[in-house]
Design an enzyme around this catalytic site. Structure first.
Site, PDB file in Angstrom:
ATOM      1  N   ILE A  13       0.829  -1.071   0.039  1.00 43.05           N
ATOM      2  CA  ILE A  13      -0.068  -0.001   0.048  1.00 43.05           C
ATOM      3  C   ILE A  13       0.731   1.117   0.030  1.00 43.05           C
ATOM      4  CG2 ILE A  13      -1.867   1.235   1.162  1.00 43.05           C
ATOM      5  CD1 ILE A  13      -2.677  -1.487   2.510  1.00 43.05           C
ATOM      6  N   ASP A  34      11.315   2.804   6.008  1.00 49.74           N
ATOM      7  CA  ASP A  34      11.081   1.699   5.997  1.00 49.74           C
ATOM      8  C   ASP A  34      12.058   0.661   6.796  1.00 49.74           C
ATOM      9  OD1 ASP A  34       8.683  -0.097   4.202  1.00 49.74           O
ATOM     10  OD2 ASP A  34      10.373  -1.226   4.777  1.00 49.74           O
ATOM     11  N   THR A 127      -6.863  -0.824  10.476  1.00 45.73           N
ATOM     12  CA  THR A 127      -7.557  -1.631   9.473  1.00 45.73           C
ATOM     13  C   THR A 127      -9.097  -2.012  10.109  1.00 45.73           C
ATOM     14  OG1 THR A 127      -7.522  -4.153   8.889  1.00 45.73           O
ATOM     15  CG2 THR A 127      -6.365  -3.643  10.993  1.00 45.73           C
ATOM     16  N   ASP A 128      -9.977  -2.460   9.203  1.00 43.46           N
ATOM     17  CA  ASP A 128     -11.178  -2.818   9.655  1.00 43.46           C
ATOM     18  C   ASP A 128     -11.157  -4.040  10.681  1.00 43.46           C
ATOM     19  OD1 ASP A 128     -10.652  -4.789   7.673  1.00 43.46           O
ATOM     20  OD2 ASP A 128     -12.617  -4.485   6.693  1.00 43.46           O
ATOM     21  N   GLU A 129     -10.062  -4.957  10.597  1.00 47.06           N
ATOM     22  CA  GLU A 129      -9.864  -5.977  11.317  1.00 47.06           C
ATOM     23  C   GLU A 129     -10.126  -5.628  12.904  1.00 47.06           C
ATOM     24  OE1 GLU A 129      -7.486  -9.103  10.281  1.00 47.06           O
ATOM     25  OE2 GLU A 129      -7.505  -8.622   8.081  1.00 47.06           O
ATOM     26  N   TYR A 155      -2.459 -10.326  14.756  1.00 45.00           N
ATOM     27  CA  TYR A 155      -2.232  -9.055  13.989  1.00 45.00           C
ATOM     28  C   TYR A 155      -3.250  -7.951  14.366  1.00 45.00           C
ATOM     29  CZ  TYR A 155      -3.245  -6.302   9.635  1.00 45.00           C
ATOM     30  OH  TYR A 155      -3.511  -5.142   9.135  1.00 45.00           O
ATOM     31  N   LYS A 159      -2.696  -4.349  15.949  1.00 51.01           N
ATOM     32  CA  LYS A 159      -2.996  -3.058  15.170  1.00 51.01           C
ATOM     33  C   LYS A 159      -4.045  -2.214  15.926  1.00 51.01           C
ATOM     34  CE  LYS A 159      -2.710  -1.558  11.464  1.00 51.01           C
ATOM     35  NZ  LYS A 159      -1.495  -0.837  10.974  1.00 51.01           N
ATOM     36  N   ASN A 184     -10.191  -4.881   3.113  1.00 52.88           N
ATOM     37  CA  ASN A 184      -9.111  -5.721   2.226  1.00 52.88           C
ATOM     38  C   ASN A 184      -8.758  -5.111   0.715  1.00 52.88           C
ATOM     39  OD1 ASN A 184     -10.089  -7.899   4.165  1.00 52.88           O
ATOM     40  ND2 ASN A 184      -8.855  -8.975   3.198  1.00 52.88           N
ATOM     41  N   LYS A 194      -0.634 -12.880   0.573  1.00 54.67           N
ATOM     42  CA  LYS A 194      -2.208 -12.255   0.721  1.00 54.67           C
ATOM     43  C   LYS A 194      -3.048 -13.175  -0.563  1.00 54.67           C
ATOM     44  CE  LYS A 194      -1.053  -9.284   3.832  1.00 54.67           C
ATOM     45  NZ  LYS A 194       0.149  -8.863   3.535  1.00 54.67           N
ATOM     46  N   ASN A 254     -14.905 -15.981  -0.043  1.00 57.61           N
ATOM     47  CA  ASN A 254     -14.038 -16.166  -0.754  1.00 57.61           C
ATOM     48  C   ASN A 254     -13.844 -17.231  -1.739  1.00 57.61           C
ATOM     49  OD1 ASN A 254     -12.443 -14.781   1.199  1.00 57.61           O
ATOM     50  ND2 ASN A 254     -12.190 -16.159   2.642  1.00 57.61           N
TER      51      ASN A 254
HETATM   52  P1  NAD Z   1       2.947  -4.738   3.654  1.00 57.89           P
HETATM   53  O1  NAD Z   1       3.512  -5.975   4.324  1.00 57.89           O
HETATM   54  O2  NAD Z   1       3.114  -5.065   2.063  1.00 57.89           O
HETATM   55  O3  NAD Z   1       3.951  -3.581   3.749  1.00 57.89           O
HETATM   56  C1  NAD Z   1       4.543  -3.230   5.090  1.00 57.89           C
HETATM   57  C2  NAD Z   1       5.809  -2.479   4.851  1.00 57.89           C
HETATM   58  O4  NAD Z   1       6.164  -1.928   6.296  1.00 57.89           O
HETATM   59  C3  NAD Z   1       6.931  -3.241   4.405  1.00 57.89           C
HETATM   60  O5  NAD Z   1       7.573  -2.452   3.578  1.00 57.89           O
HETATM   61  C4  NAD Z   1       7.583  -3.354   5.720  1.00 57.89           C
HETATM   62  O6  NAD Z   1       9.234  -3.420   5.497  1.00 57.89           O
HETATM   63  C5  NAD Z   1       7.504  -2.009   6.728  1.00 57.89           C
HETATM   64  N1  NAD Z   1       7.720  -2.660   8.096  1.00 57.89           N
HETATM   65  C6  NAD Z   1       7.198  -3.476   8.672  1.00 57.89           C
HETATM   66  N2  NAD Z   1       7.518  -3.476   9.961  1.00 57.89           N
HETATM   67  C7  NAD Z   1       8.470  -2.156  10.001  1.00 57.89           C
HETATM   68  C8  NAD Z   1       9.123  -1.672  11.139  1.00 57.89           C
HETATM   69  N3  NAD Z   1       8.960  -2.131  12.301  1.00 57.89           N
HETATM   70  N4  NAD Z   1       9.767  -0.501  10.785  1.00 57.89           N
HETATM   71  C9  NAD Z   1       9.639   0.192   9.639  1.00 57.89           C
HETATM   72  N5  NAD Z   1       9.010  -0.599   8.505  1.00 57.89           N
HETATM   73  C10 NAD Z   1       8.499  -1.592   8.881  1.00 57.89           C
HETATM   74  O7  NAD Z   1       1.671  -4.297   4.230  1.00 57.89           O
HETATM   75  P2  NAD Z   1       0.411  -3.415   3.326  1.00 57.89           P
HETATM   76  O8  NAD Z   1      -0.504  -4.568   3.074  1.00 57.89           O
HETATM   77  O9  NAD Z   1       1.016  -2.375   2.303  1.00 57.89           O
HETATM   78  O10 NAD Z   1      -0.151  -2.663   4.714  1.00 57.89           O
HETATM   79  C11 NAD Z   1       0.346  -1.259   4.946  1.00 57.89           C
HETATM   80  C12 NAD Z   1      -0.422  -0.864   6.059  1.00 57.89           C
HETATM   81  O11 NAD Z   1      -1.779  -0.901   5.929  1.00 57.89           O
HETATM   82  C13 NAD Z   1      -0.195  -1.621   7.488  1.00 57.89           C
HETATM   83  O12 NAD Z   1      -0.103  -1.047   8.581  1.00 57.89           O
HETATM   84  C14 NAD Z   1      -1.656  -2.623   7.374  1.00 57.89           C
HETATM   85  O13 NAD Z   1      -2.008  -2.953   8.875  1.00 57.89           O
HETATM   86  C15 NAD Z   1      -2.380  -1.657   6.701  1.00 57.89           C
HETATM   87  N6  NAD Z   1      -3.723  -2.166   6.137  1.00 57.89           N
HETATM   88  C16 NAD Z   1      -3.524  -3.169   5.075  1.00 57.89           C
HETATM   89  C17 NAD Z   1      -4.643  -3.680   4.413  1.00 57.89           C
HETATM   90  C18 NAD Z   1      -4.377  -4.796   3.478  1.00 57.89           C
HETATM   91  O14 NAD Z   1      -5.379  -5.353   2.877  1.00 57.89           O
HETATM   92  N7  NAD Z   1      -3.357  -5.048   3.021  1.00 57.89           N
HETATM   93  C19 NAD Z   1      -6.060  -3.060   4.817  1.00 57.89           C
HETATM   94  C20 NAD Z   1      -6.165  -2.202   5.658  1.00 57.89           C
HETATM   95  C21 NAD Z   1      -4.995  -1.771   6.431  1.00 57.89           C
HETATM   96  O1  TDX Z   2      -4.162 -19.127   1.169  1.00 58.10           O
HETATM   97  C1  TDX Z   2      -5.135 -18.373   1.879  1.00 58.10           C
HETATM   98  N1  TDX Z   2      -6.223 -19.097   1.623  1.00 58.10           N
HETATM   99  C2  TDX Z   2      -7.714 -18.335   1.913  1.00 58.10           C
HETATM  100  O2  TDX Z   2      -8.814 -19.089   1.977  1.00 58.10           O
HETATM  101  C3  TDX Z   2      -5.012 -17.221   2.293  1.00 58.10           C
HETATM  102  C4  TDX Z   2      -3.742 -16.579   2.320  1.00 58.10           C
HETATM  103  C5  TDX Z   2      -6.253 -16.341   2.566  1.00 58.10           C
HETATM  104  N2  TDX Z   2      -7.527 -17.077   2.607  1.00 58.10           N
HETATM  105  C6  TDX Z   2      -8.734 -16.461   2.913  1.00 58.10           C
HETATM  106  C7  TDX Z   2      -8.535 -16.000   4.392  1.00 58.10           C
HETATM  107  C8  TDX Z   2      -9.391 -14.494   4.572  1.00 58.10           C
HETATM  108  O3  TDX Z   2     -10.824 -15.081   4.556  1.00 58.10           O
HETATM  109  O4  TDX Z   2      -8.921 -15.233   2.240  1.00 58.10           O
HETATM  110  C9  TDX Z   2      -9.105 -14.060   2.971  1.00 58.10           C
HETATM  111  C10 TDX Z   2      -8.478 -13.037   2.835  1.00 58.10           C
HETATM  112  O5  TDX Z   2      -6.971 -13.401   3.279  1.00 58.10           O
HETATM  113  P1  TDX Z   2      -5.940 -12.215   3.438  1.00 58.10           P
HETATM  114  O6  TDX Z   2      -5.397 -11.910   2.032  1.00 58.10           O
HETATM  115  O7  TDX Z   2      -4.827 -13.000   4.250  1.00 58.10           O
HETATM  116  O8  TDX Z   2      -6.368 -10.978   4.134  1.00 58.10           O
HETATM  117  P2  TDX Z   2      -7.252 -10.989   5.543  1.00 58.10           P
HETATM  118  O9  TDX Z   2      -6.873 -11.871   6.544  1.00 58.10           O
HETATM  119  O10 TDX Z   2      -8.512 -10.755   5.288  1.00 58.10           O
HETATM  120  O11 TDX Z   2      -6.165  -9.505   6.184  1.00 58.10           O
HETATM  121  C11 TDX Z   2      -5.881  -8.603   4.847  1.00 58.10           C
HETATM  122  O12 TDX Z   2      -6.934  -7.484   5.332  1.00 58.10           O
HETATM  123  C12 TDX Z   2      -7.041  -6.838   6.331  1.00 58.10           C
HETATM  124  C13 TDX Z   2      -4.778  -8.024   5.144  1.00 58.10           C
HETATM  125  O13 TDX Z   2      -3.948  -8.813   5.223  1.00 58.10           O
HETATM  126  C14 TDX Z   2      -4.523  -7.176   6.420  1.00 58.10           C
HETATM  127  O14 TDX Z   2      -3.213  -6.468   6.382  1.00 58.10           O
HETATM  128  C15 TDX Z   2      -5.638  -6.201   6.411  1.00 58.10           C
HETATM  129  O15 TDX Z   2      -5.520  -5.281   7.625  1.00 58.10           O
END
Ligand code: NAD
Ligand code: TDX
Length: 342
Positions: A13, A34, A127-129, A155, A159, A184, A194, A254
Site C-alpha cells: 500500500i 522503511d 484496519t477494519d480487522e 495481527y 493494530k 481488504n 495475501k 472467498n
Molecule cells: P506490507 O506488508 O506490504 O508492507 C508493510 C511495510 O512496512 C513493508 O515495507 C515493511 O518493510 C514495513 N515495516 C514493517 N515493520 C516495520 C518496522 N518495524 N519499521 C519500519 N518499517 C516496517 O503491508 P501492506 O498491505 O502494504 O499494509 C500497509 C499498512 O496498511 C499496514 O499498517 C496494514 O495494517 C494496513 N492495512 C492493510 C490492508 C490490506 O488489505 N493489505 C488493509 C487495511 C489496512
Molecule cells: O491461502 C489462503 N487461503 C484463503 O482461503 C489465504 C492467504 C487466505 N485465505 C482467505 C482468508 C481470508 O478470509 O482469504 C481471505 C483473505 O485473506 P488475506 O489475504 O490473508 O487477508 P485478511 O486476513 O482478510 O487480512 C487483510 O485485510 C486486512 C490484510 O492482510 C490485512 O493486512 C488487512 O488489515
C-alpha cells in the site's frame, strides 16, 4: 510544498500511495522510512529513485534516534509500517507487537517531541480487522467508527494497540492524530502471501489454490488506489482525533472471489484445494464508510468489479519477473511451513 514522512512506503500500500503522491500531485515531497522487512520491495519505488521530491531512509519505526531525525522538517506523517499478514501472526505474534503496537507508540512519541508539537498531522493507517468479525446472518450489519474494538487475531490485536495509542496521544497530549480503518486491499505490488496475488500467481504457475475452510468467509475488497486516495484525503481534510472507515461496498465470499479469478485465468474448479481453516478465522468484515464520504468527500472509484479484479490479474500476468523474484528464497520456506501440512 509539503514534506511528508511515509512509514512502510516500500510495502504494497505504501508504494502505491507514494506513487499517487508523486505522480498525481506536485505539492508533496515524500520521505519513505522503511525497515525493508520481507514484504518490502525497493523495486516498487524504482521509478522515483532520481526524483528530487523522493528520499528513502532505512530504519525501524521503533528506532528512536532514526525516527527523531527522520521527522525533522516534516509537515505530516502517514504511518503504514506494520507486520501485515494474519497467518504470520498465528505462527509468531511477537514481531507484530513490536512493530504494530510498540513501533506506533514510538513514532507518536517522536512526532509529539518534534513537528507534531506545532499541531501538524499524523495519520495512522489501521484496519477494519480491529472491529473483529460480523456474522453471515445479518447482511445489512456493518462496522461504524463507533463499533467496539474486538480484535481476534494477534495481527488485529497489535493494530488495535496502535489505534489505542493514537487515541491516547490525541486525548492526553492534544496530538493531531487521525486514524483510518480500511477493508481488504488488492492491486499491483501486493506480496503473494495475501489471497489475491497468491491465488493468481499459483494459477499462472499451474498450481492449485489453497482455500481455507468452507470458503464462505466474506471480505470487502477495495482497490489500493482508492485506499491511497482515502489516506491522502484524511491527511488533507481530516479532523484531529477522528477515525475514518474506508471501504468499497464490494463484499465477496472467498469462494466467489476464487471463482472470479479462476474464470479470468481460464481454469476450472479442479484447481481449488480445500485446506483446513485458519485458526480463529474472522467470518465477515463489512464497513460503513459514510463518514469518510460526508467529512472527507472521499468515495471508492476504482474498486468496481469485475473490471478492477481483471486489471489486477492482468498486472500479475504482465509482471511475472516481479513476483517470481519475490516467490523465491525465504518465501518458499514460508509457503512450505504454511501450506505443507494442509
Ligand atoms: P506490507 O506488508 O506490504 O508492507 C508493510 C511495510 O512496512 C513493508 O515495507 C515493511 O518493510 C514495513 N515495516 C514493517 N515493520 C516495520 C518496522 N518495524 N519499521 C519500519 N518499517 C516496517 O503491508 P501492506 O498491505 O502494504 O499494509 C500497509 C499498512 O496498511 C499496514 O499498517 C496494514 O495494517 C494496513 N492495512 C492493510 C490492508 C490490506 O488489505 N493489505 C488493509 C487495511 C489496512
Ligand atoms: O491461502 C489462503 N487461503 C484463503 O482461503 C489465504 C492467504 C487466505 N485465505 C482467505 C482468508 C481470508 O478470509 O482469504 C481471505 C483473505 O485473506 P488475506 O489475504 O490473508 O487477508 P485478511 O486476513 O482478510 O487480512 C487483510 O485485510 C486486512 C490484510 O492482510 C490485512 O493486512 C488487512 O488489515
Amino acid at each position: 510544498m509539503k514534506r511528508v514522512l511515509v512509514t512502510g512506503g516500500a510495502g504494497f500500500i505504501g508504494s502505491n500511495l507514494v506513487a499517487r503522491m508523486l505522480k498525481e500531485r506536485d505539492h508533496y515531497e515524500v520521505v519513505v522510512l522503511d525497515s525493508l522487512s520481507y514484504s518490502a520491495n525497493l523495486e516498487n519505488l524504482a521509478p522515483f529513485e532520481d526524483d528530487p521530491r523522493y528520499s528513502f531512509i532505512r530504519a525501524d519505526v521503533g528506532d528512536d534516534a532514526a525516527v527523531t531525525e527522520a521527522v525533522k522538517g516534516c509537515d505530516g506523517v502517514l504511518h503504514l509500517a506494520a507486520e501485515s499478514h494474519v497467518d504470520r501472526s498465528i505462527m509468531d505474534p511477537a514481531p507484530f507487537v513490536a512493530s504494530n503496537t510498540v513501533g506506533t507508540q514510538r513514532l507518536l512519541e517522536a512526532w509529539r517531541r518534534g513537528p507534531g508539537a506545532d499541531g501538524l498531522p499524523l495519520v495512522y493507517v489501521s484496519t477494519d480487522e480491529v472491529y473483529g468479525s460480523l456474522s453471515l446472518d445479518n447482511p445489512d450489519e456493518r462496522f461504524t467508527e463507533s463499533s467496539p474494538l474486538e480484535p481476534n487475531s494477534a495481527y488485529s490485536a497489535s493494530k488495535a494497540g496502535g489505534d489505542l495509542f493514537a487515541r491516547a496521544y490525541h486525548h492526553t497530549f492534544g496530538l493531531n492524530v487521525m486514524t483510518t480503518r480500511c477493508s481488504n486491499n488488492f492491486g499491483p505490488f501486493q506480496f503473494p502471501e495475501k489471497v489475491i496475488p497468491l491465488f493468481v500467481t499459483n494459477l499462472i504457475e499451474g498450481e492449485k489454490v489453497p482455500l481455507y475452510g468452507d470458503g464462505k468467509n466474506v471480505r470487502d475488497w477495495i482497490h489500493v488506489d482508492d485506499h491511497a486516495e482515502g489516506i491522502i484525503a484524511t491527511l488533507e481534510k481530516g479532523r484531529p482525533g477522528e477515525v475514518y472507515n474506508l471501504g468499497a461496498d464490494n463484499e465477496r465470499s472467498n469462494l466467489e472471489l476464487t471463482h472470479a479469478i479462476l474464470e479470468i485465468l481460464g481454469h476450472g474448479e479442479e484447481m481449488i484445494k480445500y485446506v483446513p481453516d485458519r485458526l480463529g478465522h474472522d467470518r465477515r468484515y463489512a464497513i460503513d464508510s459514510s463518514k469518510a464520504a460526508s467529512d472527507l468527500g472521499w468515495k471508492a472509484q476504482w474498486s468496481a468489479w469485475p473490471g478492477a479484479l481483471e486489471s489486477t490479474v492482468a498486472w500479475y500476468k504482465d509482471n511475472e519477473a516481479w513476483w517470481r523474484s519475490v516467490k523465491s528464497g525465504a518465501y518458499r520456506d514460508y509457503y512450505a511451513k504454511q501450506y505443507g501440512g494442509r
